[in-house]
Design a protein around this motif. Structure first.
Motif, mmCIF file in Angstrom:
data_model
loop_
_atom_site.group_PDB
_atom_site.id
_atom_site.type_symbol
_atom_site.label_atom_id
_atom_site.label_comp_id
_atom_site.label_asym_id
_atom_site.label_seq_id
_atom_site.Cartn_x
_atom_site.Cartn_y
_atom_site.Cartn_z
ATOM 1 N N THR A 23 46.398 26.858 33.112
ATOM 2 C CA THR A 23 46.171 27.569 32.025
ATOM 3 C C THR A 23 45.505 28.853 32.111
ATOM 4 N N GLY A 24 45.503 29.794 31.137
ATOM 5 C CA GLY A 24 44.832 31.058 31.560
ATOM 6 C C GLY A 24 46.147 32.116 31.453
ATOM 7 N N CYS A 25 45.962 32.946 32.518
ATOM 8 C CA CYS A 25 47.017 33.943 32.691
ATOM 9 C C CYS A 25 47.751 33.933 34.004
ATOM 10 N N LEU A 26 49.130 33.640 33.780
ATOM 11 C CA LEU A 26 50.109 33.367 34.920
ATOM 12 C C LEU A 26 50.815 34.706 35.132
ATOM 13 N N THR A 27 50.238 35.365 36.180
ATOM 14 C CA THR A 27 50.778 36.806 36.480
ATOM 15 C C THR A 27 51.549 36.557 37.789
ATOM 16 N N GLY A 28 52.415 37.608 38.209
ATOM 17 C CA GLY A 28 52.988 37.546 39.429
ATOM 18 C C GLY A 28 52.224 37.257 40.743
ATOM 19 N N ALA A 29 51.012 37.816 40.806
ATOM 20 C CA ALA A 29 49.931 37.676 41.726
ATOM 21 C C ALA A 29 49.467 36.246 41.598
ATOM 22 N N LEU A 59 49.269 33.465 28.397
ATOM 23 C CA LEU A 59 49.852 34.487 28.719
ATOM 24 C C LEU A 59 50.543 34.408 30.106
ATOM 25 N N MET A 60 51.934 34.999 29.878
ATOM 26 C CA MET A 60 52.596 34.578 31.260
ATOM 27 C C MET A 60 53.390 35.850 31.462
ATOM 28 N N GLU A 61 53.277 36.667 32.539
ATOM 29 C CA GLU A 61 54.057 37.860 32.726
ATOM 30 C C GLU A 61 55.844 37.145 33.239
ATOM 31 N N PRO A 62 56.633 38.024 32.801
ATOM 32 C CA PRO A 62 57.881 37.459 33.198
ATOM 33 C C PRO A 62 58.197 37.312 34.722
ATOM 34 N N ALA A 63 57.326 38.247 35.563
ATOM 35 C CA ALA A 63 57.476 38.284 36.876
ATOM 36 C C ALA A 63 56.796 36.887 37.605
ATOM 37 N N GLY A 64 55.603 36.625 36.854
ATOM 38 C CA GLY A 64 55.217 35.297 37.423
ATOM 39 C C GLY A 64 55.753 34.034 37.073
ATOM 40 N N VAL A 65 56.470 33.854 35.927
ATOM 41 C CA VAL A 65 57.340 32.955 35.525
ATOM 42 C C VAL A 65 58.635 32.872 36.499
ATOM 43 N N ASP A 66 59.133 34.178 36.767
ATOM 44 C CA ASP A 66 60.443 34.084 37.713
ATOM 45 C C ASP A 66 59.981 33.750 39.213
ATOM 46 N N LEU A 67 58.840 34.220 39.563
ATOM 47 C CA LEU A 67 58.686 33.825 41.071
ATOM 48 C C LEU A 67 58.251 32.043 41.032
#
Length: 115
Positions: A23-29, A59-67
């Motif tokens: 949960t929370g923010c899924l970022t690329g890092a 919140l999900m960054e597209p890069a985080g989801v893709d990685l």
């Protein structure tokens, strides 16, 4: 806003099924924090099926989801649970067009900022 990810790992008693809830923010890092947890859950017993559930992330960054998709795709016994629709959790694009009092900045003209 602080880009933090919170993770809960759930494992059934016989170790055949594991669920990693983020949960929370899924970022690329931030998605990299899930990789060792996935490896550990997979190593519990032979044949452990692991679900990485990111439906609770706000919140999900597209890069985080893709990685994360790529990392999960490398192991057939790991499933990725995404929210439906995914687009509702992606950040909205920000319009970065400089604006002056009488319209957009023309080439060679600096945009004025509000005081």
């Amino acid at each position: 806003m602080v880009d933090k990810i919170s993770v809960t790992v759930q494992v059934d008693l016989d170790g055949k099924y594991g669920r990693i809830v983020a949960t929370g923010c899924l970022t690329g890092a931030g998605q990299r924090a899930l990789h060792p947890l996935i490896r550990r859950a997979r190593a519990l017993t032979p044949g452990t099926h692991v679900v990485v559930d990111i439906r609770g992330a706000h919140l999900m960054e597209p890069a985080g989801v893709d990685l994360l998709r790529r990392a999960v795709a490398q192991d057939g016994a790991v499933e990725l649970a995404l929210p439906d629709p995914l687009s509702a959790h992606l950040p909205t694009p920000v319009d970065r067009t400089p604006v002056v009092a009488d319209g957009p900045a023309a080439p060679g003209r600096r945009a004025r900022t509000a005081a």
